[in-house]
Design a protein around this motif. Sequence first.
Motif, PDB file in Angstrom:
ATOM      1  N   LEU A 434       6.569  -5.155  12.268  1.00  0.00           N
ATOM      2  CA  LEU A 434       6.719  -4.270  13.422  1.00  0.00           C
ATOM      3  C   LEU A 434       5.939  -2.970  13.236  1.00  0.00           C
ATOM      4  O   LEU A 434       5.418  -2.404  14.195  1.00  0.00           O
ATOM      5  N   MET A 435       5.848  -2.489  11.990  1.00  0.00           N
ATOM      6  CA  MET A 435       5.090  -1.267  11.701  1.00  0.00           C
ATOM      7  C   MET A 435       3.616  -1.427  12.055  1.00  0.00           C
ATOM      8  O   MET A 435       2.943  -0.457  12.414  1.00  0.00           O
ATOM      9  N   ALA A 436       3.125  -2.659  11.948  1.00  0.00           N
ATOM     10  CA  ALA A 436       1.702  -2.896  12.205  1.00  0.00           C
ATOM     11  C   ALA A 436       1.338  -2.684  13.674  1.00  0.00           C
ATOM     12  O   ALA A 436       0.197  -2.311  13.975  1.00  0.00           O
ATOM     13  N   ILE A 437       2.301  -2.895  14.584  1.00  0.00           N
ATOM     14  CA  ILE A 437       1.989  -2.833  16.019  1.00  0.00           C
ATOM     15  C   ILE A 437       1.502  -1.450  16.448  1.00  0.00           C
ATOM     16  O   ILE A 437       0.392  -1.323  16.985  1.00  0.00           O
ATOM     17  N   PRO A 438       2.279  -0.358  16.254  1.00  0.00           N
ATOM     18  CA  PRO A 438       1.764   0.962  16.654  1.00  0.00           C
ATOM     19  C   PRO A 438       0.522   1.372  15.887  1.00  0.00           C
ATOM     20  O   PRO A 438      -0.372   2.042  16.430  1.00  0.00           O
ATOM     21  N   ASN A 439       0.424   0.954  14.616  1.00  0.00           N
ATOM     22  CA  ASN A 439      -0.751   1.315  13.822  1.00  0.00           C
ATOM     23  C   ASN A 439      -2.005   0.635  14.348  1.00  0.00           C
ATOM     24  O   ASN A 439      -3.061   1.273  14.472  1.00  0.00           O
ATOM     25  N   LEU A 440      -1.915  -0.653  14.681  1.00  0.00           N
ATOM     26  CA  LEU A 440      -3.089  -1.385  15.184  1.00  0.00           C
ATOM     27  C   LEU A 440      -3.530  -0.861  16.542  1.00  0.00           C
ATOM     28  O   LEU A 440      -4.730  -0.773  16.824  1.00  0.00           O
ATOM     29  N   VAL A 441      -2.563  -0.481  17.394  1.00  0.00           N
ATOM     30  CA  VAL A 441      -2.901   0.111  18.704  1.00  0.00           C
ATOM     31  C   VAL A 441      -3.677   1.405  18.494  1.00  0.00           C
ATOM     32  O   VAL A 441      -4.705   1.655  19.137  1.00  0.00           O
ATOM     33  N   ALA A 442      -3.193   2.242  17.551  1.00  0.00           N
ATOM     34  CA  ALA A 442      -3.861   3.518  17.270  1.00  0.00           C
ATOM     35  C   ALA A 442      -5.264   3.305  16.710  1.00  0.00           C
ATOM     36  O   ALA A 442      -6.212   4.002  17.087  1.00  0.00           O
ATOM     37  N   LEU A 443      -5.411   2.334  15.808  1.00  0.00           N
ATOM     38  CA  LEU A 443      -6.727   2.050  15.226  1.00  0.00           C
ATOM     39  C   LEU A 443      -7.712   1.612  16.297  1.00  0.00           C
ATOM     40  O   LEU A 443      -8.885   2.022  16.286  1.00  0.00           O
ATOM     41  N   PHE A 444      -7.249   0.789  17.229  1.00  0.00           N
ATOM     42  CA  PHE A 444      -8.120   0.335  18.324  1.00  0.00           C
ATOM     43  C   PHE A 444      -8.549   1.514  19.195  1.00  0.00           C
ATOM     44  O   PHE A 444      -9.734   1.664  19.516  1.00  0.00           O
ATOM     45  N   LEU A 445      -7.591   2.376  19.552  1.00  0.00           N
ATOM     46  CA  LEU A 445      -7.893   3.513  20.427  1.00  0.00           C
ATOM     47  C   LEU A 445      -8.767   4.559  19.737  1.00  0.00           C
ATOM     48  O   LEU A 445      -9.538   5.266  20.403  1.00  0.00           O
ATOM     49  N   LEU A 446      -8.650   4.663  18.421  1.00  0.00           N
ATOM     50  CA  LEU A 446      -9.423   5.662  17.669  1.00  0.00           C
ATOM     51  C   LEU A 446     -10.659   5.070  16.984  1.00  0.00           C
ATOM     52  O   LEU A 446     -11.299   5.745  16.173  1.00  0.00           O
ATOM     53  N   SER A 447     -11.004   3.837  17.322  1.00  0.00           N
ATOM     54  CA  SER A 447     -12.153   3.191  16.674  1.00  0.00           C
ATOM     55  C   SER A 447     -13.451   3.957  16.929  1.00  0.00           C
ATOM     56  O   SER A 447     -14.341   4.008  16.071  1.00  0.00           O
ATOM     57  N   GLY A 448     -13.553   4.585  18.104  1.00  0.00           N
ATOM     58  CA  GLY A 448     -14.743   5.381  18.410  1.00  0.00           C
ATOM     59  C   GLY A 448     -14.888   6.557  17.467  1.00  0.00           C
ATOM     60  O   GLY A 448     -16.005   6.918  17.052  1.00  0.00           O
ATOM     61  N   THR A 449     -13.767   7.181  17.103  1.00  0.00           N
ATOM     62  CA  THR A 449     -13.787   8.300  16.153  1.00  0.00           C
ATOM     63  C   THR A 449     -14.260   7.828  14.785  1.00  0.00           C
ATOM     64  O   THR A 449     -15.036   8.521  14.110  1.00  0.00           O
ATOM     65  N   VAL A 450     -13.798   6.656  14.367  1.00  0.00           N
ATOM     66  CA  VAL A 450     -14.205   6.084  13.078  1.00  0.00           C
ATOM     67  C   VAL A 450     -15.718   5.862  13.059  1.00  0.00           C
ATOM     68  O   VAL A 450     -16.402   6.219  12.088  1.00  0.00           O
ATOM     69  N   VAL A 451     -16.252   5.289  14.130  1.00  0.00           N
ATOM     70  CA  VAL A 451     -17.696   5.017  14.231  1.00  0.00           C
ATOM     71  C   VAL A 451     -18.489   6.319  14.189  1.00  0.00           C
ATOM     72  O   VAL A 451     -19.486   6.440  13.462  1.00  0.00           O
ATOM     73  N   GLN A 452     -18.036   7.309  14.951  1.00  0.00           N
ATOM     74  CA  GLN A 452     -18.727   8.595  15.024  1.00  0.00           C
ATOM     75  C   GLN A 452     -18.768   9.282  13.659  1.00  0.00           C
ATOM     76  O   GLN A 452     -19.814   9.800  13.234  1.00  0.00           O
ATOM     77  N   MET A 453     -17.640   9.298  12.950  1.00  0.00           N
ATOM     78  CA  MET A 453     -17.579   9.940  11.640  1.00  0.00           C
ATOM     79  C   MET A 453     -18.423   9.201  10.615  1.00  0.00           C
ATOM     80  O   MET A 453     -19.057   9.817   9.752  1.00  0.00           O
ATOM     81  N   THR A 454     -18.443   7.872  10.716  1.00  0.00           N
ATOM     82  CA  THR A 454     -19.240   7.069   9.796  1.00  0.00           C
ATOM     83  C   THR A 454     -20.729   7.353   9.976  1.00  0.00           C
ATOM     84  O   THR A 454     -21.466   7.569   8.995  1.00  0.00           O
ATOM     85  N   ARG A 455     -21.180   7.365  11.217  1.00  0.00           N
ATOM     86  CA  ARG A 455     -22.595   7.639  11.499  1.00  0.00           C
ATOM     87  C   ARG A 455     -22.998   9.027  11.021  1.00  0.00           C
ATOM     88  O   ARG A 455     -24.069   9.219  10.423  1.00  0.00           O
ATOM     89  N   LYS A 456     -22.151  10.004  11.280  1.00  0.00           N
ATOM     90  CA  LYS A 456     -22.449  11.387  10.900  1.00  0.00           C
ATOM     91  C   LYS A 456     -22.564  11.526   9.381  1.00  0.00           C
ATOM     92  O   LYS A 456     -23.465  12.200   8.866  1.00  0.00           O
ATOM     93  N   TYR A 457     -21.677  10.874   8.674  1.00  0.00           N
ATOM     94  CA  TYR A 457     -21.669  10.963   7.200  1.00  0.00           C
ATOM     95  C   TYR A 457     -22.939  10.368   6.601  1.00  0.00           C
ATOM     96  O   TYR A 457     -23.616  11.005   5.776  1.00  0.00           O
TER      97      TYR A 457
END
Length: 463
Positions: A434-457
Amino acid sequence: MLQTIESANTAINNFVWGVPAMICIIGVGLVLSFRTRFIQFRKFGYALKNSIGRIFSKEEAKEGSITPFQAVCTALAATVGTGNIAGVAGAIAIGGPGAVFWMWVSALLGMCTKYAEVILAVRYREKNREGEYIGGPMYYIKNGLDKKWHWMAGLYALLGSLTVLGTGNATQVNTITTSINSALTSLGVIQESQVKLVSLVIGIVIAVLVATVLLGGVKRIGGVTEKLVPFMAVLFILLGLGVVILHIKSIPAVFQSIFVGAFNPSAFTGGIVGSFFMTIRKGVSRGIFSNEAGIGTGSMAHACADTDEPVRQGMFGIFEVFADTIVICTLTALTILCSGVPIQYGQAAGAELTISGFTSTYGNWVTIFTAVAMCCFAFSTILGWGLYGARCVEFIFTIKAVKPFMIIYSLVAIVGATMDLGLIWGIADTCNGLMAIPNLVALFLLSGTVVQMTRKYFSSGKS
């Protein structure tokens, strides 16, 4: 009453770890992998350089934080536990050898999922009143998403604070007592009639040790795990490699059973395990249960790291899943399958199946070494999950609730040492899913932030 609770939990567990969960876990892993252009493979060498390459670093962390390597050791302390030994054995017994293949698949995608979790945990962390860094899924939900999603942060923290008592403590202590009692009885040191008393004594000793470490704060936790994790990993890897080397002629047949059994499980289980989906489900769920990629708990330890580079810390996440599942879980599987010990397919199995693989190869004398390895694995898990529970409790209440929680958490060790934990384990497994559900939703919604930070680094010249 207990039977009703158990039936209800079984129904919820089957749904949580059923088709929807498999689609979400694998789907989010694929989305993150594609959006980062499979960074877990492209930058794998960089990840190793920034993890293994820093083992012997003598860097000191600032007040209120721990070193990046201590952070990964604390996270590995929680992930490298009995799931690597008992979980893999259970996956093979219920899903057949092919479950190992799907465990690998989930790990290869999970390397990117854990990378994203760590980046977001460091990016959106806070400092509490005592000057310690605090972070994790509830914080990147709270600080990274719109207010309409903030209820998921509270839900995650609530589920986490309940799960740690079972998954992170009681079941782990039960594994320690079982391992020690098994070794002592097989060597003739104690009699069967003395097992309960020995278990009680072990439970009290563990409770004192856990309280001593956890009440010392995040720095003491990091200091202990920094020494314990490399030791236990090396010990287990050496034992596992020994089994593989002594049964080297069996390796081709074993890998055939893994790859062919992944798509045709009945070919190697005599038709007892014939469900293709069950093989996938057991492989993926046991892999996730072991490396925690998708659950988000490990990111709470990484949030404590003394670093200004979230992406660089994320590389530890890639290494963490690789070490936990691709290396240690694979060695467990090979120990069972190479040794030729009989496997009762279709019936639940646990650590005893893995231990049988060692004893059939080395003899009964090795039980003392397997007991030491199991104790190290389980104790390290207790420490890691103790930190996670503290962070969840602090998020729900305040930092004043942490010390009382630590005391309660330590005392649960006595319960774990002396009681039958079948239902507790089942409920904890459900809460974990059950813990995975809110976490996976957040990861999907914040995936753009992950991509942006990765490219910048990496655009700044890092390689």
